[in-house]
Design a protein around this motif. Sequence first.
Motif, short mmCIF file in Angstrom:
data_model
loop_
_atom_site.label_atom_id
_atom_site.label_comp_id
_atom_site.label_asym_id
_atom_site.label_seq_id
_atom_site.Cartn_x
_atom_site.Cartn_y
_atom_site.Cartn_z
N LEU B 103 0.83 -1.21 0.00
CA LEU B 103 0.00 0.00 0.00
C LEU B 103 0.86 1.25 0.00
CD1 LEU B 103 -2.77 -1.00 2.54
CD2 LEU B 103 -3.10 -0.43 0.14
N PHE B 104 1.89 1.27 0.85
CA PHE B 104 2.77 2.44 0.91
C PHE B 104 3.43 2.69 -0.44
CE2 PHE B 104 2.89 2.21 5.68
CZ PHE B 104 2.50 3.51 5.88
N ALA B 105 3.95 1.62 -1.05
CA ALA B 105 4.63 1.78 -2.34
C ALA B 105 3.65 2.26 -3.40
CB ALA B 105 5.26 0.45 -2.76
N PHE B 106 2.45 1.65 -3.41
CA PHE B 106 1.45 2.00 -4.42
C PHE B 106 1.04 3.47 -4.30
CE2 PHE B 106 -3.04 2.25 -5.76
CZ PHE B 106 -2.88 1.88 -7.09
N VAL B 110 1.26 6.85 -6.68
CA VAL B 110 0.07 7.63 -7.03
C VAL B 110 0.27 9.11 -6.67
CG1 VAL B 110 -2.38 8.02 -6.46
CG2 VAL B 110 -1.54 5.70 -6.83
N LEU B 111 0.80 9.38 -5.48
CA LEU B 111 0.97 10.76 -5.04
C LEU B 111 2.08 11.46 -5.82
CD1 LEU B 111 0.45 10.52 -1.19
CD2 LEU B 111 -1.19 11.04 -2.98
N ALA B 112 3.12 10.72 -6.18
CA ALA B 112 4.18 11.32 -6.99
C ALA B 112 3.59 11.76 -8.34
CB ALA B 112 5.32 10.32 -7.21
N MET B 272 6.30 7.73 1.74
CA MET B 272 5.54 6.49 1.52
C MET B 272 6.37 5.48 0.74
SD MET B 272 1.62 7.35 0.79
CE MET B 272 0.52 7.61 2.15
N LEU B 273 7.09 5.96 -0.29
CA LEU B 273 7.92 5.06 -1.09
C LEU B 273 9.00 4.43 -0.21
CD1 LEU B 273 8.33 7.02 -4.44
CD2 LEU B 273 7.16 4.84 -4.09
N GLN B 274 9.57 5.25 0.68
CA GLN B 274 10.60 4.73 1.58
C GLN B 274 10.02 3.63 2.46
OE1 GLN B 274 10.92 5.93 5.23
NE2 GLN B 274 12.39 4.28 5.43
N LYS B 275 8.81 3.87 3.01
CA LYS B 275 8.19 2.87 3.88
C LYS B 275 7.84 1.60 3.12
CE LYS B 275 6.26 5.68 7.59
NZ LYS B 275 5.72 6.96 7.17
#
Lengths: 167, 279
Positions: B103-106, B110-112, B272-275
């Motif tokens: 979810l964090f990666a997804f 999306v936010l980027a 989020m990507l880091q997590k």
Amino acid sequence: MMTRQSPGPDPQKNVTPEGDLQVSGRHRNLSPAQVAAMEEKIRKIEFAISLVLRVGVILSVSVIAIGLGVMFYHHGDYTSITGHASYKTLTSRSTPFPHSLGQLRRSLVHGDGRGIVVLGVFLLILTPILRVAVGVVSFFYEKDVPMALVTLFVLVVLIASFFLAGL
Amino acid sequence: MTPLDFVVSLALISVAAGVLGSLVGLGGGVVIVPVLTIFYGVNIRLAIGASIVSVIATSSGAAAAYVRERMTNLRAGMFLEVATTTGALSGAYLATLLPERFLFAFFGVVLAYSSVITYRKRHEDQLLAVSNDRIANYFNLHGSYYDEAEGREITYKVSGTKLGLVLMYIAGLVSALLGIGSGALKVPAMDGAMHLPMKVSTATSNFMIGVTAAASAGVYFIRGQIDPIIAAPVAAGVLLGATFGARVLGRITSRTIRLLFVGVLVVISLEMLQKGLFP
């Protein structure tokens, strides 16, 4: 706020530059006197909402501040600027704090600062719910049934969320 | 650091979080979660609980100031809340089914993506004069507000309600699952998909995030994620900051708000990507 954007009080918003009524769900043709009466009502509703919000916010901050005061009063070692007491012991997962209504009641009976803070946070959580509730009443008051039902649905989901959580 | 230092310093940071959170419509959690986890070393679960409190504080604090300015489109906000609260409710019970890292990666991606889109059309609001959206017309979700920075009344029409509802459902789901990111999807949904002016989008998002957060607050409370010693300074500080932020929003141009929003969005998506990728 919500109410100024409603179709009733401002018929101009449903009118295109050519002066034709736009194809919209509902139309209401109000006389100038009715429009004025409607705007007076809306001003009252706006005032009510802003009052509810301000009272809610000020009340919750006051309760939280009292709770913090009681907590620091009971634990003199917390208040020093430098010393051995560390916040880490308070924020660690092993430190107990109320997280059910029963525990909250018990901690309030004992006059525990943490319980009072949680009560203040609870009041804060209630403000958006109260705002939605005021929305339901004011949309019904404006006889805007579709919006009133939408708002009622949101209110029901919100209340259900607390019951489903097991409160 | 003694408990008093902790409370005072966190309250001061929370004031700043409230100002920023109310301007961009994302709530104070954007600042609070990383500050608590990285700077104070607080457990992530407790930080997310504090974030929920800060989001409600931003929402109610800002609302008390907006009331007379008509910046919030309450009809559109309330209408979209149908999807958001439903999403939040379902999300709270899906939490155990979906892998958090995915979810964090997804949502990082999306936010980027949505920060790039927002940056590319940063120059002006894409307002509609006429809307053919039947849902928006039926509920009369259109509106107008007085823009202090431009010195004129701005009238706008709403469209794309179906896409808006879908995005709002996802926003509610994410809010319940990850505790952050709800406003980050709401603002692009309103500004981009539904053609609301940027300032109306952030103000309306401010209203909505409070209601969405309230829908998952009960669950967070029962799970013991709302720690009073963290929640107290956060709630008080954010309330103060949000009241101030909401007062100055009218005087700032839409372009500045959009750039500020993009900046915050980039930070969240990297977080989020880091997590998701390197936990």
